[in-house]
Design a protein around this motif. Structure first.
Motif, PDB file in Angstrom:
ATOM      1  N   LYS A 298       1.094  -1.001   0.365  1.00 30.99           N
ATOM      2  CA  LYS A 298      -0.346  -0.098   0.157  1.00 30.99           C
ATOM      3  C   LYS A 298       0.882   1.360   0.247  1.00 30.99           C
ATOM      4  O   LYS A 298       1.896   2.123   0.439  1.00 30.99           O
ATOM      5  CB  LYS A 298      -0.546  -0.183   0.849  1.00 30.99           C
ATOM      6  CG  LYS A 298      -1.797   1.234   1.605  1.00 30.99           C
ATOM      7  CD  LYS A 298      -2.381   1.434   2.619  1.00 30.99           C
ATOM      8  CE  LYS A 298      -4.035   2.150   2.749  1.00 30.99           C
ATOM      9  NZ  LYS A 298      -4.135   2.586   3.397  1.00 30.99           N
ATOM     10  N   VAL A 299       0.112   2.006  -1.071  1.00 31.34           N
ATOM     11  CA  VAL A 299       1.518   3.564  -1.089  1.00 31.34           C
ATOM     12  C   VAL A 299       0.843   4.320  -0.385  1.00 31.34           C
ATOM     13  O   VAL A 299      -0.379   4.457  -0.191  1.00 31.34           O
ATOM     14  CB  VAL A 299       1.230   4.268  -3.324  1.00 31.34           C
ATOM     15  CG1 VAL A 299       2.560   5.463  -2.472  1.00 31.34           C
ATOM     16  CG2 VAL A 299       1.708   2.705  -3.703  1.00 31.34           C
TER      17      VAL A 299
ATOM     18  N   TYR B 255      -7.048  -0.313  -5.855  1.00 32.46           N
ATOM     19  CA  TYR B 255      -7.543  -1.855  -4.933  1.00 32.46           C
ATOM     20  C   TYR B 255      -9.050  -1.318  -4.309  1.00 32.46           C
ATOM     21  O   TYR B 255      -9.373   0.226  -4.019  1.00 32.46           O
ATOM     22  CB  TYR B 255      -7.121  -1.808  -3.288  1.00 32.46           C
ATOM     23  CG  TYR B 255      -5.752  -2.821  -3.866  1.00 32.46           C
ATOM     24  CD1 TYR B 255      -4.864  -3.038  -4.483  1.00 32.46           C
ATOM     25  CD2 TYR B 255      -5.637  -4.015  -2.451  1.00 32.46           C
ATOM     26  CE1 TYR B 255      -4.001  -3.851  -5.345  1.00 32.46           C
ATOM     27  CE2 TYR B 255      -4.693  -4.745  -2.709  1.00 32.46           C
ATOM     28  CZ  TYR B 255      -3.254  -4.846  -4.220  1.00 32.46           C
ATOM     29  OH  TYR B 255      -3.050  -6.058  -4.142  1.00 32.46           O
TER      30      TYR B 255
ATOM     31  N   GLY C 239     -10.473  -3.405  -0.234  1.00 27.44           N
ATOM     32  CA  GLY C 239      -9.063  -4.134   0.241  1.00 27.44           C
ATOM     33  C   GLY C 239      -8.352  -5.044  -1.112  1.00 27.44           C
ATOM     34  O   GLY C 239      -7.378  -6.343  -0.486  1.00 27.44           O
ATOM     35  N   SER C 240      -9.227  -5.349  -2.340  1.00 24.89           N
ATOM     36  CA  SER C 240      -8.825  -5.723  -3.316  1.00 24.89           C
ATOM     37  C   SER C 240      -8.710  -5.050  -4.474  1.00 24.89           C
ATOM     38  O   SER C 240      -9.120  -4.388  -5.444  1.00 24.89           O
ATOM     39  CB  SER C 240     -10.124  -7.208  -4.092  1.00 24.89           C
ATOM     40  OG  SER C 240     -10.251  -8.390  -2.798  1.00 24.89           O
ATOM     41  N   GLN C 241      -7.572  -5.856  -5.195  1.00 23.47           N
ATOM     42  CA  GLN C 241      -7.811  -5.794  -6.304  1.00 23.47           C
ATOM     43  C   GLN C 241      -8.161  -5.248  -7.482  1.00 23.47           C
ATOM     44  O   GLN C 241      -8.798  -6.148  -7.440  1.00 23.47           O
ATOM     45  CB  GLN C 241      -5.767  -6.969  -7.250  1.00 23.47           C
ATOM     46  CG  GLN C 241      -4.945  -6.333  -7.804  1.00 23.47           C
ATOM     47  CD  GLN C 241      -4.131  -6.755  -7.800  1.00 23.47           C
ATOM     48  OE1 GLN C 241      -4.266  -8.228  -8.372  1.00 23.47           O
ATOM     49  NE2 GLN C 241      -2.572  -6.351  -7.541  1.00 23.47           N
TER      50      GLN C 241
ATOM     51  N   ILE D  86      -5.116  -3.856 -12.657  1.00 24.61           N
ATOM     52  CA  ILE D  86      -3.775  -3.230 -12.713  1.00 24.61           C
ATOM     53  C   ILE D  86      -3.363  -2.712 -13.915  1.00 24.61           C
ATOM     54  O   ILE D  86      -4.034  -2.336 -14.721  1.00 24.61           O
ATOM     55  CB  ILE D  86      -3.115  -4.571 -12.782  1.00 24.61           C
ATOM     56  CG1 ILE D  86      -3.249  -5.293 -11.883  1.00 24.61           C
ATOM     57  CG2 ILE D  86      -1.630  -4.380 -13.041  1.00 24.61           C
ATOM     58  CD1 ILE D  86      -3.382  -6.689 -12.483  1.00 24.61           C
TER      59      ILE D  86
ATOM     60  N   TYR E 126      -1.706   0.119  -4.684  1.00 22.57           N
ATOM     61  CA  TYR E 126      -0.839  -0.551  -4.019  1.00 22.57           C
ATOM     62  C   TYR E 126       0.488   0.070  -5.366  1.00 22.57           C
ATOM     63  O   TYR E 126      -0.090  -0.191  -6.735  1.00 22.57           O
ATOM     64  CB  TYR E 126      -1.610  -1.874  -3.878  1.00 22.57           C
ATOM     65  CG  TYR E 126      -2.100  -2.486  -2.962  1.00 22.57           C
ATOM     66  CD1 TYR E 126      -3.093  -1.623  -2.238  1.00 22.57           C
ATOM     67  CD2 TYR E 126      -1.727  -2.723  -2.231  1.00 22.57           C
ATOM     68  CE1 TYR E 126      -3.602  -1.348  -1.356  1.00 22.57           C
ATOM     69  CE2 TYR E 126      -2.172  -2.887  -0.153  1.00 22.57           C
ATOM     70  CZ  TYR E 126      -3.345  -2.166  -0.070  1.00 22.57           C
ATOM     71  OH  TYR E 126      -3.277  -2.537   0.975  1.00 22.57           O
TER      72      TYR E 126
END
Lengths: 55, 185
Positions: free
Chosen positions: B68-69, B115, B118-120, B123, B154
């Motif tokens: 996580k950024v 995300y 909490g999930s991708q 991309i 992320y």
């Protein structure tokens, strides 16, 4: 040794690509102080290592 | 010209009409809204959440890990919906979300992801470089319910030489996330 390195020491066939967003193993860190962990494991050939194997 | 409905502070609603086909709504305090000439639902901009934030300190990561950024500085946050590197808007609708990371390491590969909850969710570009720096970007439009849904940024990176040389780089605000509501629910 980092978590990806531990996993690679168990399965030497794995490469960085397996851990990338387009791979089948997701090692994640939520920047919450809890560190790296296996978020998702869907590799078709290798089962997810146990906590004992990764200890 | 236009037909105007006004909420006055003395007489309540007043109206003036013409045959222009244009409708305007006016408040007693001087705000004026012209209803757009569109087909379907017209959306009028009000408290539409928008934010922009960036990473202000280099973040060292483990090679081969999606992290996580940490976006510690806000540029703007119009509806106070951004906190702890997370955007949780208070208006339901469709949001344009953009993100970018800059990763540095020997023979570095990097990819940024958005995300949702909490999930991708999506991309971004997946790039490698024999040099020290890789930029990855991502952009999408997604639905957020205005109560519990949230988005985070992320980043993944690996390098032939692992941490501590592998970092997300803050210089020049090169790790950032921003977004805004583009259409209501």
């Amino acid at each position: 040794m980092t978590l990806p390195e531990k996993i690679k020491s168990i399965y030497s066939e794995l490469t960085n690509l397996d851990f990338s967003p387009i791979g089948t193993i997701l090692i994640q860190n939520d920047s919450d102080g809890k560190g790296d962990y296996i978020k998702n494991w869907s590799h078709p050939d290798f089962p997810q290592p146990t906590d004992e194997e990764l200890a | 010209m236009a037909s105007v409905i006004t909420a006055t502070t003395t007489s309540g609603l007043t109206q003036s009409a013409d045959n222009s086909g244009v409708l305007q709504l006016a408040s007693g305090t001087g705000n004026l809204v012209t209803v757009p000439s569109v087909t379907g639902t017209a959306m009028v901009s009000g408290n539409m959440p928008a934010f922009s934030a960036y990473m202000d300190t280099n973040q060292t990561i483990t090679s081969g890990t999606t992290v996580k950024v940490t976006l510690g500085t806000e540029v703007f946050d119009t509806a106070n919906c951004f906190s702890s590197s997370r955007f949780t808007p208070n208006v339901a609708g469709y949001y344009q979300i953009n993100g970018k990371i800059r990763a540095s390491g020997t023979n570095c590969t990097a990819s940024v992801s958005i995300y949702k909850n909490g999930s991708q969710n999506i991309i971004g570009t997946y790039l490698s470089a024999t040099g020290a720096t890789v930029f990855s970007v991502v952009s999408t439009v997604l639905y957020l319910n205005g109560t519990t849904d949230y988005v985070e940024l992320y980043g993944y990176a690996d390098a032939t030489v692992g941490s501590p040389t592998l970092q997300f780089i803050a210089v020049g605000n090169t790790c950032e996330m921003n977004g805004c509501l583009v259409r209501g629910a």
